[in-house]
Design an enzyme around this catalytic site. Structure first.
Site, PDB file in Angstrom:
ATOM      1  N   GLY A 108      67.567  43.759  31.291  1.00  0.00           N
ATOM      2  CA  GLY A 108      66.647  44.389  30.668  1.00  0.00           C
ATOM      3  C   GLY A 108      65.380  43.526  30.139  1.00  0.00           C
ATOM      4  N   SER A 109      65.978  42.526  29.363  1.00  0.00           N
ATOM      5  CA  SER A 109      64.964  41.771  28.662  1.00  0.00           C
ATOM      6  C   SER A 109      64.019  40.829  29.619  1.00  0.00           C
ATOM      7  CB  SER A 109      65.745  40.461  27.963  1.00  0.00           C
ATOM      8  OG  SER A 109      66.536  41.054  26.905  1.00  0.00           O
ATOM      9  N   GLN A 217      68.332  52.230  28.074  1.00  0.00           N
ATOM     10  CA  GLN A 217      69.148  53.046  27.262  1.00  0.00           C
ATOM     11  C   GLN A 217      69.341  54.573  28.023  1.00  0.00           C
ATOM     12  OE1 GLN A 217      71.619  52.328  25.201  1.00  0.00           O
ATOM     13  NE2 GLN A 217      70.674  50.259  24.749  1.00  0.00           N
ATOM     14  N   CYS A 362      71.755  43.208  19.725  1.00  0.00           N
ATOM     15  CA  CYS A 362      71.339  41.816  19.625  1.00  0.00           C
ATOM     16  C   CYS A 362      70.711  41.549  18.437  1.00  0.00           C
ATOM     17  CB  CYS A 362      69.939  41.794  20.403  1.00  0.00           C
ATOM     18  SG  CYS A 362      70.012  42.844  21.982  1.00  0.00           S
TER      19      CYS A 362
HETATM   20  C1  LIG Z   1      66.264  49.397  25.119  1.00  0.00           C
HETATM   21  C2  LIG Z   1      66.796  48.022  25.295  1.00  0.00           C
HETATM   22  N1  LIG Z   1      66.021  47.111  25.922  1.00  0.00           N
HETATM   23  C3  LIG Z   1      66.236  45.756  26.668  1.00  0.00           C
HETATM   24  C4  LIG Z   1      67.565  45.411  26.241  1.00  0.00           C
HETATM   25  C5  LIG Z   1      67.888  44.067  26.647  1.00  0.00           C
HETATM   26  O1  LIG Z   1      68.833  44.219  27.995  1.00  0.00           O
HETATM   27  P1  LIG Z   1      69.749  43.107  28.521  1.00  0.00           P
HETATM   28  O2  LIG Z   1      70.879  42.780  27.464  1.00  0.00           O
HETATM   29  O3  LIG Z   1      69.963  43.255  29.816  1.00  0.00           O
HETATM   30  O4  LIG Z   1      68.787  41.901  28.478  1.00  0.00           O
HETATM   31  C6  LIG Z   1      68.573  46.219  25.369  1.00  0.00           C
HETATM   32  C7  LIG Z   1      70.052  45.792  25.085  1.00  0.00           C
HETATM   33  O5  LIG Z   1      70.603  46.078  24.168  1.00  0.00           O
HETATM   34  C8  LIG Z   1      68.173  47.340  25.043  1.00  0.00           C
HETATM   35  O6  LIG Z   1      68.884  48.428  24.377  1.00  0.00           O
END
Ligand SMILES: Cc1ncc(COP(=O)(O)O)c(C=O)c1O
Length: 442
Positions: A108-109, A217, A362
């Protein structure tokens, strides 16, 4: 005792006391007063999930016998390439888009960073140097926006209301001639609010502005149709839906120009070079397919358990349900307990076999209160005492009852040790300023 203004340093020392001796004694006392058998309950599905058996089964052959490189021209390689395409097709079918619109990422990031920076670079060249987002996004979005501010972009952070919602009108009012992109999350990771994405997308379409949504989410929890919901770019992460960590995707509507993320080979249509992680991609495709099957039926079952948790746990005095009651992810419960230090609550829950969280996975470990809870307007001392439970299909009725029995006892004991709570109930001047945010003490 003189009223102490709540400060991180005090929170820290309180935490140390709890950790070192208090928790041990507290734990022993609490256990004596518990009638139910200790269980292990994973109630932190918004942080991550286990790889499911079906997903693992789909992945395993691609780690051993089917190990080909999708760029190789012999059969082993061609089979791997076909597998990538099958995965893209499964995801496209789940979102109602074309497989060519799916770009695999590390999660996601990366998808969030890529979407926003790409729009900023491409449209910034044309003089569009304004970005719109909200003040309660995930840090993958917020920190990207902060970086872009340092590069000369202007960012409007729309304020969410006290329930964690924004309106399409707020977006409409903020759009300018030089707006490059609107990036607004589908559902919040901490308080579970679901935003009016289709309507926000319609406003952006009408104004000719790109619309990105962080749906990390939301995928698998709410039905998503990128066409119907006017979404141009959408981020997803595999590890929230029973695929492995380190895999995700970005949906990019056809025709939207993207900058290259990684230079090198021709993978991901030349935009993100590097030999593909075939097993993870196979797992992601299967995880998305499974997660997006029968969403309304699954969500109805989970939300009935969520509602029981909310109804029972909010009977605890001086607490606050964070996040909108109606527009809410089916598995999310987020409650603040005044006079309780969130980290201590989590440590004790852990002693009882309950995995929960006090904010974004995080950021936990940091002593700052959650930016999401502060965005709702909560004072620090209310935000500090928060607990997020994120339940799933695997959470049983017995698990729910165990949580309902355990949490009030822990809250009561922690309050018994809290100078802040003592000041509040003894009516010390200034100590009650948080009371207007929580339910009555008695
Ligand atoms: C809303 C949201 N965006 C982005 C992320 C980041 O995703 P990833 O851990 O796959 O990088 C998260 C992870 O907690 C998230 O909850």
């Amino acid at each position: 005792m003189k009223f102490l203004k709540f400060q991180p340093a005090i929170a820290y020392s309180t935490k140390m006391v709890y950790n070192n001796i208090g928790l041990i004694l507290l734990n022993a006392n609490l256990k004596r007063g518990t009638s139910m058998e200790k269980r292990f309950i994973y109630a932190d599905n918004a942080a991550t999930t286990a790889v499911s058996e079906k997903v693992l089964e789909a992945m395993l052959p691609y780690m051993t016998k089917q190990f080909g490189n999708p760029s190789s021209i012999y059969k082993l390689g061609r089979d791997a390439e076909k597998t990538l395409n099958d995965s893209r097709e499964k995801i496209a079918a789940a979102l109602n888009c074309s497989p060519a619109e799916i770009y695999f990422t590390s999660g996601g990031s990366e998808a969030d960073n890529w979407a926003i920076r790409s729009a900023a670079i491409r449209l910034g060249e044309k003089g569009k140097k304004h970005i719109i987002t909200t003040n309660f996004e995930h840090h993958a979005v917020l920190h990207t926006c902060e970086f872009l501010e340092k590069q000369g972009f202007e960012v409007t952070y729309l304020p969410v209301d006290e329930n964690g919602l924004i309106t399409p009108q707020q977006v409409k009012d903020a759009i300018r001639d030089d707006t490059a992109i609107v990036t607004i999350m589908y559902a919040n990771n901490e308080i579970g609010t679901i935003l009016p994405i289709k309507e926000i997308g319609a406003v952006c379409r009408e104004k000719g502005v790109l619309f990105h949504t962080d749906a990390v989410q939301a995928v698998g929890h709410v039905p998503i149709d990128v066409k119907d919901q006017n979404i141009d770019l959408l981020s997803c992460s595999g590890h929230k839906i029973h695929a492995q960590k380190g895999i995700g995707f970005l949906y990019v509507r056809r025709g939207i120009p993207m900058v290259n993320l990684i230079f090198g080979g021709a993978q991901e249509r030349g935009k993100r070079a590097g030999t593909e992680n075939v097993p993870a991609i196979v797992g992601l495709g299967e995880a998305v397919r499974l997660a997006c099957e029968n969403i309304p039926e699954k969500a109805a079952e989970i939300s009935a358990r969520r509602d029981r948790l909310i109804n029972e746990l909010t009977k605890i005095p001086a607490c606050r349900l964070n996040g909108d009651r109606q527009n809410r992810l089916c598995g999310n419960v987020n409650i603040s307990f005044l006079g309780v230090e969130g980290e201590s609550l989590l440590l004790l829950l852990d002693q009882f076999g309950i995995c929960a969280s006090s904010g974004s996975a995080c950021t936990s470990g940091s002593l700052d209160p959650s930016h999401v809870l502060l965005a709702l307007g909560l004072p620090h001392e209310v935000a500090h005492g928060s607990m997020r439970l994120s339940i799933s299909e695997e959470t049983s009725d017995e698990d729910v009852e165990y949580i309902i029995e355990t949490v009030p006892k822990i809250v009561e004991r922690l309050r018994g040790m809290s100078p802040l709570w003592e000041n509040i109930i003894s009516g010390k001047p200034g100590a009650d300023k948080s009371l207007k945010f929580v339910s009555p003490i008695k």
